[in-house]
Design an enzyme around this catalytic site. Structure first.
Site, short mmCIF file in Angstrom:
data_model
loop_
_atom_site.label_atom_id
_atom_site.label_comp_id
_atom_site.label_asym_id
_atom_site.label_seq_id
_atom_site.Cartn_x
_atom_site.Cartn_y
_atom_site.Cartn_z
N LYS A 48 0.87 -1.41 -0.16
CA LYS A 48 0.04 0.15 -0.12
C LYS A 48 0.90 1.15 -0.04
O LYS A 48 1.82 1.28 0.48
CB LYS A 48 -0.79 -0.02 1.32
CG LYS A 48 -1.93 1.05 1.23
CD LYS A 48 -3.08 0.08 0.68
CE LYS A 48 -4.39 1.17 0.26
NZ LYS A 48 -5.58 0.56 -0.06
N ASP A 86 -7.06 4.31 -4.73
CA ASP A 86 -7.78 4.25 -3.49
C ASP A 86 -8.41 5.56 -3.34
O ASP A 86 -8.37 6.31 -4.19
CB ASP A 86 -6.64 3.97 -2.34
CG ASP A 86 -7.38 3.41 -0.96
OD1 ASP A 86 -7.55 2.15 -0.91
OD2 ASP A 86 -7.63 4.38 0.01
N GLY A 97 -17.84 7.98 -3.13
CA GLY A 97 -16.77 7.77 -4.15
C GLY A 97 -17.08 6.61 -4.94
O GLY A 97 -18.21 6.31 -5.00
N ASN A 98 -15.92 6.16 -5.85
CA ASN A 98 -16.55 5.24 -6.78
C ASN A 98 -16.80 3.78 -6.18
O ASN A 98 -17.68 3.02 -6.84
CB ASN A 98 -15.17 4.84 -7.99
CG ASN A 98 -14.22 4.34 -7.28
OD1 ASN A 98 -13.75 4.25 -6.28
ND2 ASN A 98 -13.73 3.07 -8.33
N VAL A 99 -16.51 3.42 -4.82
CA VAL A 99 -16.90 2.34 -4.39
C VAL A 99 -18.47 2.35 -4.06
O VAL A 99 -19.29 1.44 -4.49
CB VAL A 99 -16.24 2.14 -2.88
CG1 VAL A 99 -16.66 0.78 -2.33
CG2 VAL A 99 -14.87 2.01 -3.07
N ALA A 100 -18.90 3.63 -3.42
CA ALA A 100 -20.28 3.63 -3.23
C ALA A 100 -21.12 3.75 -4.45
O ALA A 100 -22.25 3.15 -4.52
CB ALA A 100 -20.55 4.91 -2.35
N TRP A 101 -20.46 4.30 -5.42
CA TRP A 101 -21.04 4.58 -6.75
C TRP A 101 -21.46 3.17 -7.36
O TRP A 101 -22.68 2.51 -7.95
CB TRP A 101 -20.31 5.25 -7.59
CG TRP A 101 -20.66 5.28 -9.09
CD1 TRP A 101 -21.65 5.88 -9.84
CD2 TRP A 101 -20.05 4.68 -10.06
NE1 TRP A 101 -21.61 5.61 -11.12
CE2 TRP A 101 -20.51 4.89 -11.42
CE3 TRP A 101 -18.71 3.75 -10.19
CZ2 TRP A 101 -20.05 4.43 -12.71
CZ3 TRP A 101 -18.06 3.19 -11.23
CH2 TRP A 101 -19.00 3.62 -12.42
O1 2IT Z 1 -7.91 -1.34 -0.88
C1 2IT Z 1 -7.84 -1.80 -1.82
O2 2IT Z 1 -8.21 -2.97 -2.27
C2 2IT Z 1 -7.65 -0.93 -3.03
N1 2IT Z 1 -7.73 0.21 -3.20
C3 2IT Z 1 -7.38 -1.49 -4.55
C4 2IT Z 1 -6.22 -1.99 -4.60
C5 2IT Z 1 -5.76 -2.61 -6.11
O3 2IT Z 1 -4.72 -2.99 -6.37
O4 2IT Z 1 -6.75 -2.40 -6.99
#
Ligand code: 2IT
Length: 446
Positions: free
Chosen positions: A124, A164, A237-241
């Site tokens: 990360k 992220d 964000g794109n996750v909620a979307w």
């Molecule tokens: O928290 C996660 O799993 C991400 N931000 C995606 C990481 C990725 O390499 O696609």
């Protein structure tokens, strides 16, 4: 393994890293019995070794803002574990980013990536860069300065970052361009790329879609269905979307969603063009969701409150760590919530998780439920290696199969005698086994 001693050592070694300690404690507490039943893990000191990142890179990012002033930010890349594949994990640009944040996320990522069934190690990275109010030129110059340093440590076969919080298609584009300029190669060193230059269909939607597929697995386990379920989200964000799109498609009803300034309640359901408008609001850049209620008369805005106070069947936190606390959990429980699915990483506090599990609410931890994002990044890497692109249908089917496999693996290792499934325990044990066995097979390397 001696849980008390391990935790005491960890606290002594990492005194100012509460997030890392929270993430590590949760894993240790849930794998201790399993590890003690399988003595090879202690023999090879796997737990002690997995707790230490293989490498942490910290660097300075210097760039010039639109006024000509020089700005200094911090950059990080934590390369946590490479046992099962190249380091893989997102980059987070957010003012809250510290070494602690990066370490907890990289640790979680190692288990998550192991669960995906794909060959990816855990990493990360990110920066404390806050893009609120920054111009496009400023964001580009920051991304270029960040990549100028980061490129020394990454590569398509060694470490493959992605997005992220605060890092979407635009930022990936700026960073990819800079990597290409410096290294002179067009390779799959980042995922989340644009479709025209090596990206994968469904990657933007994947984390949200995956969380909903995981929820479907939980519902099926309880002989329940998704149709008509009332859902609260957070995040914008794109996750909620992605989650909102899939929930609408499958007949659930999103009634509430919160952002940095408060939440939106819409009893008509957040559907169709309202979901598209979530993206237009660009909350990561602007920090406000209030305009949503101005645009849609059916929506009400509650300033400074979280969507967890709304009566719902399902809550899906999609924003940031520890966004749902014990008080929120108790409110949700009192309102009859049945499922809490973390689409954010460690979205619930440890106390919230305990309260939900005690009330026998179905609780899915982020490292299992939000693995669809990185899994689809893994599929992007496969396509880059083959120099071919799969159709949206092909990627979506693979994503669905992966989420089903993660769900079933959690059930296998997390189902208790009373039938209640401890998904936290299941995910941690299942994620641990693959990494631990690979480490043993590869000798004393890391
Ligand atoms: O928290 C996660 O799993 C991400 N931000 C995606 C990481 C990725 O390499 O696609």
């Amino acid at each position: 393994m001696d849980l008390k001693k391990l935790m005491a050592d960890l606290e002594a070694k990492n005194p100012s890293q509460p997030l890392y300690l929270q993430a590590a404690k949760e894993v240790l507490e849930t794998i201790v019995d399993f590890v003690n039943e399988n003595p090879q893990y202690d023999k090879y000191a796997i737990v002690e070794r997995i707790l230490e990142p293989e490498r942490i890179v910290k660097f300075k990012v210097t760039w010039v803002d639109d006024k000509g002033q020089i700005q200094v930010n911090r950059g990080f890349r934590v390369q946590h574990n490479m046992a099962i594949g190249p380091y893989k994990g997102g980059l987070r640009f957010h003012k809250s980013v510290t070494e602690d944040t990066m370490k907890f996320l990289a640790f979680e990522q190692t288990f998550k990536n192991s669960l995906t069934t794909l060959p990816m190690g855990g990493g990360k990275g990110g920066s404390d860069f806050d893009q609120t109010g920054k111009s496009e030129g400023e964001v580009m110059r920051f991304c270029q300065a960040f990549m100028t340093e980061l490129q020394k440590y990454i590569g398509a076969e060694t470490d493959v970052p992605a997005g992220d919080i605060g890092v979407g298609a635009r930022e990936i584009g700026f960073m990819y361009g800079q990597y290409k300029r410096i290294r002179g190669e067009h390779v799959g060193v980042l995922t989340g790329k644009g479709l025209e230059w090596g990206g994968s269909l469904i990657r933007p939607e994947a984390t949200g879609f995956g969380a909903v597929y995981f929820l479907e697995g939980m519902l099926k386990e309880n002989k329940d269905g998704i149709k008509g379920k009332r859902v609260a989200l957070s995040g914008f964000g794109n996750v909620a979307w992605g989650a909102a799109l899939k929930l609408e498609e499958l007949g659930a009803k999103v009634v509430a969603i919160s952002g940095p300034d408060g939440y939106i309640l819409d009893e008509d359901g957040i559907t169709g063009d309202k979901i598209a408008y979530m993206n237009d609001l660009n909350v990561t850049r602007n920090n406000v969701v209030a305009p949503f209620a101005k645009k849609y008369p059916s929506a009400k805005f509650f300033a400074g409150k979280k969507s967890w106070e709304v009566k719902v069947d399902v809550a899906i936190p999609c924003a940031i760590q520890n966004e749902l606390d014990e008080k929120d959990a108790k409110t949700l429980i009192a309102n009859g919530v049945k499922y809490v699915v973390e689409a954010s990483n460690m979205g619930c506090t440890a106390e919230a998780v305990t309260a939900l599990q005690k009330a026998k609410v179905g609780f899915a931890p982020g490292k299992a439920a939000n693995a669809g994002g990185v899994a689809t990044s893994g599929l992007e890497m496969s396509q880059n290696s083959m120099k071919l692109s799969w159709s949206a249908k092909e990627v979506d089917e693979k994503l669905n199969a992966i989420m089903t496999s993660i769900h079933d693996n959690c059930v296998k290792h997390g189902k208790g005698k009373d039938g209640y499934i401890n998904y936290v325990k299941g995910a941690n044990i299942a994620g641990f086994i693959k990494v631990a066995d690979a480490m043993i097979a590869q000798g004393i390397a890391y």
